[in-house]
Design an enzyme around this catalytic site. Structure first.
Site, PDB file in Angstrom:
ATOM      1  N   ASP A 108      -2.686  -6.794  -4.183  1.00 50.33           N
ATOM      2  CA  ASP A 108      -3.169  -5.860  -5.204  1.00 50.33           C
ATOM      3  C   ASP A 108      -3.610  -6.630  -6.442  1.00 50.33           C
ATOM      4  OD1 ASP A 108      -3.587  -3.444  -6.579  1.00 50.33           O
ATOM      5  OD2 ASP A 108      -1.784  -2.551  -5.705  1.00 50.33           O
ATOM      6  N   ASP A 210      -7.105  -2.428  -7.975  1.00 54.61           N
ATOM      7  CA  ASP A 210      -6.556  -1.315  -8.741  1.00 54.61           C
ATOM      8  C   ASP A 210      -7.594  -0.794  -9.731  1.00 54.61           C
ATOM      9  OD1 ASP A 210      -4.095   0.218  -9.592  1.00 54.61           O
ATOM     10  OD2 ASP A 210      -4.532  -0.793 -11.481  1.00 54.61           O
ATOM     11  N   GLU A 279      -9.729   1.127  -5.360  1.00 57.90           N
ATOM     12  CA  GLU A 279      -9.194   2.439  -5.738  1.00 57.90           C
ATOM     13  C   GLU A 279     -10.112   3.053  -6.788  1.00 57.90           C
ATOM     14  OE1 GLU A 279      -5.263   4.352  -7.950  1.00 57.90           O
ATOM     15  OE2 GLU A 279      -6.053   2.393  -8.528  1.00 57.90           O
ATOM     16  N   HIS A 342       2.085   4.754  -3.776  1.00 56.39           N
ATOM     17  CA  HIS A 342       3.126   4.561  -4.783  1.00 56.39           C
ATOM     18  C   HIS A 342       2.904   5.366  -6.055  1.00 56.39           C
ATOM     19  CE1 HIS A 342      -0.172   2.018  -5.932  1.00 56.39           C
ATOM     20  NE2 HIS A 342       0.365   1.830  -7.122  1.00 56.39           N
ATOM     21  N   ASP A 343       1.808   6.113  -6.132  1.00 62.41           N
ATOM     22  CA  ASP A 343       1.475   6.844  -7.356  1.00 62.41           C
ATOM     23  C   ASP A 343       1.544   8.359  -7.217  1.00 62.41           C
ATOM     24  OD1 ASP A 343       1.020   4.757  -9.132  1.00 62.41           O
ATOM     25  OD2 ASP A 343      -1.084   4.531  -8.566  1.00 62.41           O
TER      26      ASP A 343
END
Length: 551
Positions: A108, A210, A279, A342-343
């Protein structure tokens, strides 16, 4: 003389197309040293689980040096491992073990912002005329001392923070401790691309980028326009956040990003078989941006937006509409789909609060995800059928949840430690008396050891279906043609070469009868779902599925 295969040394540059990528949140995967926090050696030890699952690659959330204000998404050194997670040597060992098991490694990269403790920002904020003075987004106050414009932070409040040393504001789209880099500065771009090369030289196979659409800002710092109430969508930020009240056309989604992504892709092309997924955090223009970023073969290989990460119920109509919208917005592009990460709240909780048979629901959702056109991300614990954990306020770690409690409880509920062994303390995750987030009892009873070897478990169904998917390449790489919705039934075809596979799902809690489309369909087995025919109609139980090949 020994014959040498023509395929020896052949590099599959398209390995990512249709790949299954398993996301690891390193704080919560496996603790190897007993401090209650997961680490890189822990990941290495658990790689056989991922190999046995059948995933092609792992994506590891940030493990770089960081003050951990946002748990690694605030980087203070891009080219080193935070001691909490281990060392560069541990990372190299993990890469070697993954490759030994034929699992690729994606990491990431957070390139839109750094930590305020990064050396770059420490220098930048020290004066207005230092060598890195323009490496971040600085702006003078308005005449009345107010911030330069109306931009808002996703984590609440203004996106501008006053700095008394420079007597200026700096931009932060997230926490005040996460200042935004100024990618309009070529030196910043060059340094970030050096970071990319650093990790590629260490053997990584790709990147997850990200907040890829946040890289550039409007240099004129124009105000964002208001967004009409009927267009406010809570997919980018929770509904209680005024971030949703603006149309974000100036603080992100800028056209200058396209040229930088071309530079980024050129670096990837210096190495064999590297892939990246971006993303795209935007609830209004997400798929349109995905189309821009994946077009032309010279930018991102794939991107994902928030369509399947939103709270809206998953229905047959929504699956079909999303695929059609993607094909229209990104005709040259390739999607990467995820139901959880994870969000966001885990999808079994987002979509299944009233579901009676949660295991059956989990198995069907896995099959739907794994037969979409595009690549797939599976979030750790998804293969166990884990639901969102309910974390007490006193145990919260996420600054996002602390800010908006109790209307929005943050992201800790999907970040609790992985459960491996139901018979040991801390479910086999750690030997520590206390883990960084508590482990819910309802998760412990779903630990890997309780499901492994049980043919009816969610875990074994994931393994079975991933094997079935590998046996039928059309499900991974093929085109997709949708059929008319029949009540609660979702139908589509995946087509590759001479293979056409029909996928049928009963997305309801009641048994249904489904009329198959015309054709000589031969039922496939090995996927783990039961069905039968009566009077030439397919009978599917609640949350059932059926797969057939066109003869």
């Amino acid at each position: 003389m020994t014959a040498v295969s023509e395929n020896v040394g052949v590099v599959d540059k398209d390995w990512w197309r249709g790949a299954v990528i398993y996301q690891i949140y390193p704080r919560s995967y496996q603790d190897s040293n007993g401090d209650g926090i997961g680490d890189l050696k822990g990941i290495s030890a658990r790689l056989p689980h991922i190999q046995a699952l059948g995933a092609d690659a792992i994506w590891i959330s940030p493990f770089f040096k960081s003050p951990m204000k946002d748990f690694g998404y605030d980087v203070s050194d891009y080219c080193d491992v935070d001691p909490m997670f281990g060392s560069l040597s541990d990372f190299d060992g993990m890469i070697a073990e993954a490759h030994r098991l034929n699992v690729k490694v994606m990491i990431d990269l957070v390139m839109s912002h750094t930590s305020s403790q990064h050396d770059w920002f420490v220098e930048s904020r020290s004066s207005r005329d230092n060598a890195k003075a323009d490496w971040y987004v600085w702006a003078d106050a308005r005449p009345d001392g107010a911030p330069p414009n109306n931009w808002l932070s996703i984590f609440g409040g203004s996106a501008w923070q006053w700095d008394p040393t420079r007597m200026q504001y700096y931009l932060h789209n997230f926490l005040t401790s996460q200042p935004d880099l100024n990618l309009h500065n070529p030196e910043v771009q060059d340094r970030l691309l050096e970071v990319v090369r650093f990790w590629l030289k260490r053997g990584v196979d790709g990147f997850r980028l990200d907040t890829i659409n946040f890289y550039f800002h409007d240099q004129q710092l124009r105000d964002n326009p208001a967004l009409a109430p009927e267009r406010r969508n809570a997919a980018t930020a929770p509904a209680v956040n005024p971030y949703n009240f603006q149309e974000h056309i100036y603080d992100k989604n800028r056209p200058e990003n396209l040229e930088f992504l071309k530079r980024f892709r050129a670096v990837l092309e210096e190495f064999p078989a590297i892939a990246a997924v971006g993303e795209v955090g935007d609830s209004q223009r997400g798929l349109e941006i995905v189309g821009e970023y994946t077009s032309g073969g010279d930018k991102m290989q794939m991107c994902y937006a928030f369509e399947f990460l939103a709270p809206d119920a998953l229905t047959p109509e929504r699956v079909i509409e999303t695929q059609k919208a993607f094909s229209q917005a990104a005709p040259e592009g390739w999607a990467c789909w995820a139901f959880s990460n994870h969000d966001v709240v885990r999808h079994l909780s987002r979509w299944g609060l009233d579901v009676v048979d949660r295991d059956a629901h989990a198995k069907q959702l896995a099959a739907i995800l794994l037969t979409q056109r595009g690549s797939v991300c599976i979030y750790q614990g998804e293969e166990l059928g884990l639901t969102e954990a309910d974390i007490a306020f006193e145990d919260l770690q996420d600054p996002y949840g602390i800010e908006f409690w109790p209307e929005f409880k943050g992201r800790d509920g999907c970040r609790t430690p992985m459960v491996w062994d139901s018979r040991t303390a801390q479910a086999g995750f750690s030997t520590s008396e206390k883990t960084w987030l508590p482990i819910p009892v309802e998760h412990v009873i779903r630990a890997v050891d309780t499901q492994e070897g049980d043919a009816h478990s969610v875990l074994e169904q994931y393994r079975r279906f991933l094997a079935f998917r590998r046996e039928h390449p059309a499900l991974a790489k093929g085109a997709m043609e949708t059929e008319p919705v029949q009540g609660s039934a979702l139908l589509y075809r995946r087509i590759l070469g001479n293979e056409t596979v029909l996928c049928v799902f009963n997305m309801s809690q009641a048994d249904v009868a489904i009329a198959l489309p015309d054709g000589n369909w031969q039922a496939l087995d090995g996927h783990g779902f039961d069905s039968h025919f009566e009077n030439n109609e397919l009978k599917l139980p609640a949350w059932g599925a059926y797969f057939a090949r066109l003869a």
